[in-house]
Enzyme design. Sequence first.
Site, PDB file in Angstrom:
ATOM      1  N   GLY A  15       0.793  -1.273  -0.046  1.00 46.05           N
ATOM      2  CA  GLY A  15       0.139  -0.111   0.070  1.00 46.05           C
ATOM      3  C   GLY A  15       0.965   1.342  -0.111  1.00 46.05           C
ATOM      4  NE  ARG A  76      -1.095  -4.996  -0.775  1.00 46.75           N
ATOM      5  CZ  ARG A  76      -1.879  -3.884  -0.659  1.00 46.75           C
ATOM      6  NH1 ARG A  76      -2.798  -3.731  -1.430  1.00 46.75           N
ATOM      7  NH2 ARG A  76      -1.656  -3.048   0.533  1.00 46.75           N
ATOM      8  CB  CYS A  77       4.187  -8.697  -7.436  1.00 46.42           C
ATOM      9  SG  CYS A  77       4.909  -9.815  -8.489  1.00 46.42           S
ATOM     10  CG  ASP A 107       5.976  -6.533   9.023  1.00 47.74           C
ATOM     11  OD1 ASP A 107       6.752  -5.828   9.015  1.00 47.74           O
ATOM     12  OD2 ASP A 107       4.982  -6.743   9.723  1.00 47.74           O
ATOM     13  CB  THR A 129       2.734   0.964   6.314  1.00 46.44           C
ATOM     14  OG1 THR A 129       1.281   0.692   6.508  1.00 46.44           O
ATOM     15  CG2 THR A 129       3.343   0.486   7.673  1.00 46.44           C
ATOM     16  CB  ILE A 130      -1.276   5.193   6.606  1.00 47.90           C
ATOM     17  CG1 ILE A 130      -2.164   3.822   6.094  1.00 47.90           C
ATOM     18  CG2 ILE A 130      -0.750   5.922   5.199  1.00 47.90           C
ATOM     19  CD1 ILE A 130      -3.520   4.413   5.831  1.00 47.90           C
ATOM     20  CG  ASP A 131      -2.197   0.118   8.074  1.00 48.13           C
ATOM     21  OD1 ASP A 131      -3.134   1.114   8.192  1.00 48.13           O
ATOM     22  OD2 ASP A 131      -2.247  -1.077   7.545  1.00 48.13           O
ATOM     23  CG  ASP A 133       1.011  -2.592  10.271  1.00 48.69           C
ATOM     24  OD1 ASP A 133       1.708  -1.885   9.705  1.00 48.69           O
ATOM     25  OD2 ASP A 133       0.363  -3.401   9.744  1.00 48.69           O
ATOM     26  NE  ARG A 175      -7.962  -5.415   4.455  1.00 48.91           N
ATOM     27  CZ  ARG A 175      -7.192  -5.019   3.459  1.00 48.91           C
ATOM     28  NH1 ARG A 175      -6.352  -5.973   3.123  1.00 48.91           N
ATOM     29  NH2 ARG A 175      -7.725  -4.373   2.342  1.00 48.91           N
ATOM     30  N   GLY A 189     -11.480  13.189  20.499  1.00 50.05           N
ATOM     31  CA  GLY A 189     -12.560  13.166  21.667  1.00 50.05           C
ATOM     32  C   GLY A 189     -13.701  12.260  21.442  1.00 50.05           C
ATOM     33  CE  LYS A 218     -20.199  13.911  25.452  1.00 48.86           C
ATOM     34  NZ  LYS A 218     -19.066  12.880  25.582  1.00 48.86           N
ATOM     35  NE  ARG A 248     -28.442   9.339   8.605  1.00 52.02           N
ATOM     36  CZ  ARG A 248     -29.185  10.330   8.309  1.00 52.02           C
ATOM     37  NH1 ARG A 248     -28.546  11.357   7.538  1.00 52.02           N
ATOM     38  NH2 ARG A 248     -30.474  10.436   8.288  1.00 52.02           N
TER      39      ARG A 248
HETATM   40  P1  ADP Z   1       3.239  -4.498   2.803  1.00 53.60           P
HETATM   41  O1  ADP Z   1       4.664  -4.499   2.172  1.00 53.60           O
HETATM   42  O2  ADP Z   1       2.738  -3.244   2.785  1.00 53.60           O
HETATM   43  O3  ADP Z   1       3.162  -5.405   3.969  1.00 53.60           O
HETATM   44  P2  ADP Z   1       2.141  -6.907   1.210  1.00 53.60           P
HETATM   45  O4  ADP Z   1       1.946  -7.650   2.298  1.00 53.60           O
HETATM   46  O5  ADP Z   1       0.838  -6.589   0.317  1.00 53.60           O
HETATM   47  O6  ADP Z   1       2.269  -5.339   1.630  1.00 53.60           O
HETATM   48  O7  ADP Z   1       3.442  -7.114   0.397  1.00 53.60           O
HETATM   49  C1  ADP Z   1       3.935  -6.412  -0.737  1.00 53.60           C
HETATM   50  C2  ADP Z   1       4.519  -7.296  -1.732  1.00 53.60           C
HETATM   51  O8  ADP Z   1       5.603  -8.045  -1.142  1.00 53.60           O
HETATM   52  C3  ADP Z   1       3.616  -8.319  -2.149  1.00 53.60           C
HETATM   53  O9  ADP Z   1       2.522  -8.264  -3.345  1.00 53.60           O
HETATM   54  C4  ADP Z   1       4.855  -9.605  -2.756  1.00 53.60           C
HETATM   55  O10 ADP Z   1       5.159  -8.891  -4.023  1.00 53.60           O
HETATM   56  C5  ADP Z   1       5.634  -9.108  -1.719  1.00 53.60           C
HETATM   57  N1  ADP Z   1       5.594 -10.005  -0.701  1.00 53.60           N
HETATM   58  C6  ADP Z   1       4.660 -10.312   0.311  1.00 53.60           C
HETATM   59  N2  ADP Z   1       5.130 -11.451   1.127  1.00 53.60           N
HETATM   60  C7  ADP Z   1       6.073 -12.044   0.306  1.00 53.60           C
HETATM   61  C8  ADP Z   1       6.696 -13.332   0.765  1.00 53.60           C
HETATM   62  N3  ADP Z   1       6.425 -14.249   1.614  1.00 53.60           N
HETATM   63  N4  ADP Z   1       7.785 -13.537  -0.221  1.00 53.60           N
HETATM   64  C9  ADP Z   1       8.307 -12.907  -0.969  1.00 53.60           C
HETATM   65  N5  ADP Z   1       7.419 -11.646  -1.540  1.00 53.60           N
HETATM   66  C10 ADP Z   1       6.542 -11.181  -0.647  1.00 53.60           C
HETATM   67  O1  F6P Z   2      -1.711  -0.865   4.883  1.00 52.76           O
HETATM   68  C1  F6P Z   2      -2.432   0.276   4.465  1.00 52.76           C
HETATM   69  C2  F6P Z   2      -3.884   0.105   4.310  1.00 52.76           C
HETATM   70  O2  F6P Z   2      -4.363   1.193   3.976  1.00 52.76           O
HETATM   71  C3  F6P Z   2      -4.694  -0.540   5.409  1.00 52.76           C
HETATM   72  O3  F6P Z   2      -4.940   0.388   6.324  1.00 52.76           O
HETATM   73  C4  F6P Z   2      -5.673  -1.010   4.583  1.00 52.76           C
HETATM   74  O4  F6P Z   2      -6.162  -2.118   5.310  1.00 52.76           O
HETATM   75  C5  F6P Z   2      -5.202  -1.863   3.247  1.00 52.76           C
HETATM   76  O5  F6P Z   2      -4.059  -0.874   3.172  1.00 52.76           O
HETATM   77  C6  F6P Z   2      -6.044  -1.666   2.170  1.00 52.76           C
HETATM   78  O6  F6P Z   2      -5.396  -1.968   0.973  1.00 52.76           O
HETATM   79  P1  F6P Z   2      -5.853  -2.177  -0.372  1.00 52.76           P
HETATM   80  O7  F6P Z   2      -5.143  -1.029  -1.017  1.00 52.76           O
HETATM   81  O8  F6P Z   2      -5.578  -3.417  -1.017  1.00 52.76           O
HETATM   82  O9  F6P Z   2      -7.512  -1.820  -0.396  1.00 52.76           O
END
Ligand code: ADP
Ligand code: F6P
Length: 323
Positions: A15, A76-77, A107, A129-131, A133, A175, A189, A218, A248
């Site tokens: 992302g 994503r690949c 990660d 990453t914005i998360d 995490d 997520r 708040g 409130k 809403r």
């Molecule tokens: P992030 O890097 O934000 O955690 P993803 O989990 O979608 O995002 O991973 C990004 C890309 O990194 C994947 O689309 C893939 O190309 C590569 N990747 C993820 N997991 C693996 C893995 N176990 N081994 C090799 N490449 C990976």
């Molecule tokens: O990891 C960043 C993030 O924006 C998460 O907060 C969210 O769950 C996810 O990516 C959404 O990813 P996608 O671009 O696949 O909808």
Amino acid sequence: MAKELKTIGVLTSGGDAPGMNAAIRAVVRTAIARGLKVKGIKKGYQGLLNEEIIDMESRSVSEIIQKGGTILGTARCLEFKTKEGQQKGAEICRKHGIDGIVVIGGDGSYRGAQALSRLGINTIGIPGTIDLDIACTDYTVGFDTAINTAMTAIDKVKDTSSSHERCSIIEVMGRNAGYIALWCGVANGAEDILLPEKYDFNEQEIINNIIVNRRRGKTHHIIINAEGIGHSTSMARRIEAATGIETRATILGYMQRGGNPTCKDRYYASIMGSYAVDIMLQGKTNRVVGHQHGEFVDFDIEESLNMQKGIDEYQWEVAHLLQ
Ligand code: ADP
Ligand code: F6P
């Protein structure tokens, strides 16, 4: 003995996050200043496998520090998760004379970097990453912009929610991680905060709170709900039916991933980008850059992936105290 670096690549993966451009800029300019050549790899590992590789000069990264998104694109690949894909990627690096790659992502992206490192291509990860995490770092590029974007949007929803005496469920990204929800919950708040790490919330308690708060006068009730909990629209319907108060749901969505990065994101991205190049030049590989206790640090990728990060209990308690 570390091999001599002549050319490095840089890619963004997973992302996107505001500040990734500042990191690319820092990687390119630091590498050039240190006498290296730089190649930009477009669209993450997908672009590597498709050989979408461009030469980068200092001027290639002019006027990008203030821009959201990533000029290199991201993807994503799935193929890169396979041994064949990883071997193909390493061969393509060798074909283009790329000795090392700086990978800006999360990660999952580090797993890919780890695979390339095992195949002889030096790799360093930067947390993008914005998360927030990523366990080995207290800061990830993009988080600060995302929380400020979300906070400003939530303020606006709160205004109209108060005017109409409505209850609002506002869904923020995350997520698997609730940091955006926690930070905005405190900063805006909010009356309730729902996080994927704290899945055991009681909807009936929320309903009771809304009724009690309304009796006390409130005019609004803001629930910040993380994407990992989700179902904001159906939750709003149930709350409205149970309380009789108009409720809403607003899903902030991808607006949180875009926009001009804040000063903090630009600064951290810049230092981390330079740091990544410099540790690669010291012969390090298979490392991820982090920030801990006021210092920029780096960890072995495997070690960093095995670290745990969770919501701090004291901060969670305070978030409730202030509601
Ligand atoms: P992030 O890097 O934000 O955690 P993803 O989990 O979608 O995002 O991973 C990004 C890309 O990194 C994947 O689309 C893939 O190309 C590569 N990747 C993820 N997991 C693996 C893995 N176990 N081994 C090799 N490449 C990976
Ligand atoms: O990891 C960043 C993030 O924006 C998460 O907060 C969210 O769950 C996810 O990516 C959404 O990813 P996608 O671009 O696949 O909808």
